[in-house]
Design a protein around this motif. Structure first.
Motif, mmCIF file in Angstrom:
data_model
loop_
_atom_site.group_PDB
_atom_site.id
_atom_site.type_symbol
_atom_site.label_atom_id
_atom_site.label_comp_id
_atom_site.label_asym_id
_atom_site.label_seq_id
_atom_site.Cartn_x
_atom_site.Cartn_y
_atom_site.Cartn_z
ATOM 1 N N UNK A 140 31.948 48.713 41.122
ATOM 2 C CA UNK A 140 31.658 47.224 41.710
ATOM 3 C C UNK A 140 32.476 47.268 43.206
ATOM 4 N N UNK A 141 33.699 47.838 43.168
ATOM 5 C CA UNK A 141 34.480 47.780 44.333
ATOM 6 C C UNK A 141 33.532 48.527 45.607
ATOM 7 N N UNK A 180 29.284 39.025 41.910
ATOM 8 C CA UNK A 180 29.178 37.923 41.939
ATOM 9 C C UNK A 180 30.522 36.943 41.951
ATOM 10 N N UNK A 181 31.205 37.589 40.888
ATOM 11 C CA UNK A 181 32.797 36.742 40.510
ATOM 12 C C UNK A 181 33.778 37.003 41.772
ATOM 13 N N UNK A 182 33.414 37.951 42.456
ATOM 14 C CA UNK A 182 34.274 38.500 43.648
ATOM 15 C C UNK A 182 33.507 37.683 45.080
ATOM 16 N N UNK A 183 32.423 36.980 44.719
ATOM 17 C CA UNK A 183 31.995 36.338 45.786
ATOM 18 C C UNK A 183 30.968 36.844 46.653
ATOM 19 N N UNK A 184 30.459 38.089 46.452
ATOM 20 C CA UNK A 184 29.414 38.567 47.208
ATOM 21 C C UNK A 184 28.129 38.372 46.411
ATOM 22 N N UNK A 193 36.341 37.748 32.513
ATOM 23 C CA UNK A 193 35.970 39.096 33.513
ATOM 24 C C UNK A 193 37.034 39.048 34.450
ATOM 25 N N UNK A 194 37.618 40.108 34.941
ATOM 26 C CA UNK A 194 38.331 40.635 36.038
ATOM 27 C C UNK A 194 37.674 40.824 37.195
ATOM 28 N N UNK A 195 38.180 40.395 38.282
ATOM 29 C CA UNK A 195 37.621 40.817 39.569
ATOM 30 C C UNK A 195 37.718 42.477 39.577
ATOM 31 N N UNK A 196 36.753 42.980 40.167
ATOM 32 C CA UNK A 196 36.579 44.313 40.759
ATOM 33 C C UNK A 196 37.709 44.776 41.569
ATOM 34 N N UNK A 205 26.382 44.170 34.155
ATOM 35 C CA UNK A 205 27.904 43.784 34.274
ATOM 36 C C UNK A 205 28.217 43.891 35.827
ATOM 37 N N UNK A 206 27.762 44.946 36.567
ATOM 38 C CA UNK A 206 27.976 45.064 37.787
ATOM 39 C C UNK A 206 27.812 43.993 38.704
#
Length: 247
Positions: free
Chosen positions: A51-52, A81-85, A1-4, A75-76
């Motif tokens: 997601x951004x 979550x992967x971006x830390x929020x 998964x890539x970061x948004x 998915x969103x």
């Protein structure tokens, strides 16, 4: 998964301006109703937005985020979550029993339980997938039309009657009955719809006094909903602008 992808600075500024306007509207509506501003939670409805945008909202201090479709939301939520929020996710759309297991993995609150069978399925999924109770609101039908979504006030229907649904939620150890949610019916003036909802909510709280949440009101009618006691307002377009086309 890539970061948004982070939002462009112009998009972040657009979101910040929308947020300031909505927060001012809520503050003014609370003042007009003689209510404490802290009583009303704004849920940013981010369906179809990337997601951004959720990350931009989180960076601006928005805690509560709402989604309508599990296919998009799951998915969103993972991207964010992967971006830390870590926003508080509210599932506010129509929920199918076969989606319960997915929804309980990311949602902190579910607003749309409208049958005892759905409550049972959600409770079973939460029992398997979660280590803490899931906040749950019963979606109530304001016009009492059984063809639409929503539990039916003043009905003894064993699956769709409002108090039967509430009992199913309250009786599940993995769920916590938090209150009611409603959408103004098509063709009803918001004043009429939310006045009726306030009556239903008042009667409901005599039976379930701790279930005080009332999720009602959207971009076009949040002031009226707040005037009739809404504790949660669900705001999308007034906050984020014209909604992208559903795919």
């Amino acid at each position: 998964m890539t970061d948004p992808t982070p939002p462009h600075p112009d998009r972040r500024a657009e979101i910040a301006a929308g947020l300031a306007r909505v927060r001012a509207r809520i503050t003014d509506a609370c003042a007009a109703a003689g209510r404490d501003r802290a009583e009303v939670t704004m849920i940013a409805v981010t369906k179809t937005y990337p997601a951004g945008d959720v990350l931009a909202l989180a960076g601006l201090g928005v805690v509560d985020v709402g989604e309508n479709r599990d296919q998009e939301a799951s998915g969103k939520a993972a991207e964010v979550a992967a971006a830390g929020a870590r926003p508080r996710w509210h599932f506010i759309g129509q929920l199918q029993r076969n989606k319960c297991r997915s929804v309980v993995r990311y949602a902190d609150v579910v607003h749309s339980v409208d049958s005892a069978r759905l409550a049972d399925a959600l409770g079973a999924a939460a029992e398997r997938e979660r280590d803490r109770p899931l906040e749950t609101l019963v979606q109530v039908s304001i016009d009492g039309d059984p063809a639409r979504g929503g539990a039916l006030p003043d009905s003894t229907d064993p699956d769709r009657g409002l108090h039967r649904v509430a009992e199913a939620v309250a009786g599940a150890a993995s769920l916590r009955l938090a209150g009611l949610m409603a959408v103004a019916p098509l063709g009803w003036e918001p004043e009429r719809a939310f006045a009726r909802l306030a009556e239903v909510a008042e009667a409901f709280r005599t039976v379930h006094p701790r279930a005080t949440a009332l999720s009602a009101g959207m971009s076009g009618d949040l002031e009226i909903a707040i005037g009739y006691g809404a504790t949660h307002v669900r705001v999308g377009s007034a906050l984020l602008g014209m909604r992208p086309t559903l795919r």
